[in-house]
Design a protein around this motif. Structure first.
Motif, PDB file in Angstrom:
ATOM      1  N   GLY A  65       0.797  -1.211   0.000  1.00 38.95           N
ATOM      2  CA  GLY A  65       0.000   0.000   0.000  1.00 38.95           C
ATOM      3  C   GLY A  65       0.837   1.273   0.000  1.00 38.95           C
ATOM      4  O   GLY A  65       0.347   2.342   0.373  1.00 38.95           O
ATOM      5  N   ARG A  66       2.072   1.182  -0.438  1.00 41.60           N
ATOM      6  CA  ARG A  66       2.965   2.346  -0.466  1.00 41.60           C
ATOM      7  C   ARG A  66       2.892   3.034  -1.823  1.00 41.60           C
ATOM      8  O   ARG A  66       2.695   2.385  -2.838  1.00 41.60           O
ATOM      9  N   SER A  67       3.116   4.330  -1.813  1.00 35.59           N
ATOM     10  CA  SER A  67       3.183   5.074  -3.074  1.00 35.59           C
ATOM     11  C   SER A  67       4.598   5.555  -3.349  1.00 35.59           C
ATOM     12  O   SER A  67       4.858   6.162  -4.375  1.00 35.59           O
ATOM     13  N   ASP A  68       5.500   5.306  -2.393  1.00 35.30           N
ATOM     14  CA  ASP A  68       6.886   5.704  -2.580  1.00 35.30           C
ATOM     15  C   ASP A  68       7.818   4.624  -2.051  1.00 35.30           C
ATOM     16  O   ASP A  68       7.401   3.729  -1.310  1.00 35.30           O
ATOM     17  N   ILE A  69       9.070   4.715  -2.459  1.00 32.92           N
ATOM     18  CA  ILE A  69      10.085   3.762  -2.008  1.00 32.92           C
ATOM     19  C   ILE A  69      11.222   4.571  -1.401  1.00 32.92           C
ATOM     20  O   ILE A  69      11.867   5.357  -2.097  1.00 32.92           O
ATOM     21  N   ASP A  70      11.425   4.382  -0.104  1.00 33.46           N
ATOM     22  CA  ASP A  70      12.538   5.040   0.552  1.00 33.46           C
ATOM     23  C   ASP A  70      13.663   4.027   0.765  1.00 33.46           C
ATOM     24  O   ASP A  70      13.522   2.849   0.425  1.00 33.46           O
ATOM     25  N   LEU A  71      14.767   4.488   1.298  1.00 35.85           N
ATOM     26  CA  LEU A  71      15.928   3.626   1.453  1.00 35.85           C
ATOM     27  C   LEU A  71      15.635   2.450   2.371  1.00 35.85           C
ATOM     28  O   LEU A  71      16.040   1.314   2.084  1.00 35.85           O
ATOM     29  N   ASP A  72      14.915   2.670   3.467  1.00 30.42           N
ATOM     30  CA  ASP A  72      14.594   1.573   4.388  1.00 30.42           C
ATOM     31  C   ASP A  72      13.759   0.496   3.705  1.00 30.42           C
ATOM     32  O   ASP A  72      14.009  -0.696   3.864  1.00 30.42           O
ATOM     33  N   PHE A  73      12.739   0.918   2.940  1.00 28.29           N
ATOM     34  CA  PHE A  73      11.921  -0.077   2.242  1.00 28.29           C
ATOM     35  C   PHE A  73      12.748  -0.821   1.203  1.00 28.29           C
ATOM     36  O   PHE A  73      12.634  -2.041   1.060  1.00 28.29           O
ATOM     37  N   TYR A  74      13.593  -0.094   0.474  1.00 35.39           N
ATOM     38  CA  TYR A  74      14.443  -0.745  -0.527  1.00 35.39           C
ATOM     39  C   TYR A  74      15.325  -1.812   0.120  1.00 35.39           C
ATOM     40  O   TYR A  74      15.433  -2.926  -0.385  1.00 35.39           O
TER      41      TYR A  74
END
Length: 54
Positions: free
Chosen positions: A35-44
Motif C-alpha cells: 500500500g505504499r506510493s513511494d520507495i525510501d531507502l529503508d523499504f528498498y
C-alpha cells in the motif's frame, strides 16, 4: 512509483544495469502490495533482503 533519491542511488549501486529494470519492477510490486506510493531507502533495503537467496 516515486523513488526517493537515496533508494534509487542504492538500486543503481547494488544491481547491475542489465537486471535493474526487473529488480526495480519487483521492488515496486512489493511496495504496491504494502500500500505504499513511494520507495525510501529503508523499504528498498527490506525488499532487497527479502529477494536475497537464503
Amino acid at each position: 512509483m516515486d523513488w526517493q533519491p537515496e533508494a534509487l542511488a542504492a538500486l543503481k549501486k547494488d544491481v547491475p544495469f542489465f537486471v535493474r529494470p526487473a529488480v526495480r519492477k519487483r521492488v515496486e510490486a512489493m511496495a504496491d502490495s504494502d500500500g505504499r506510493s513511494d520507495i525510501d531507502l529503508d523499504f528498498y533495503k527490506t525488499a532487497k533482503q527479502a529477494m536475497a537467496p537464503s
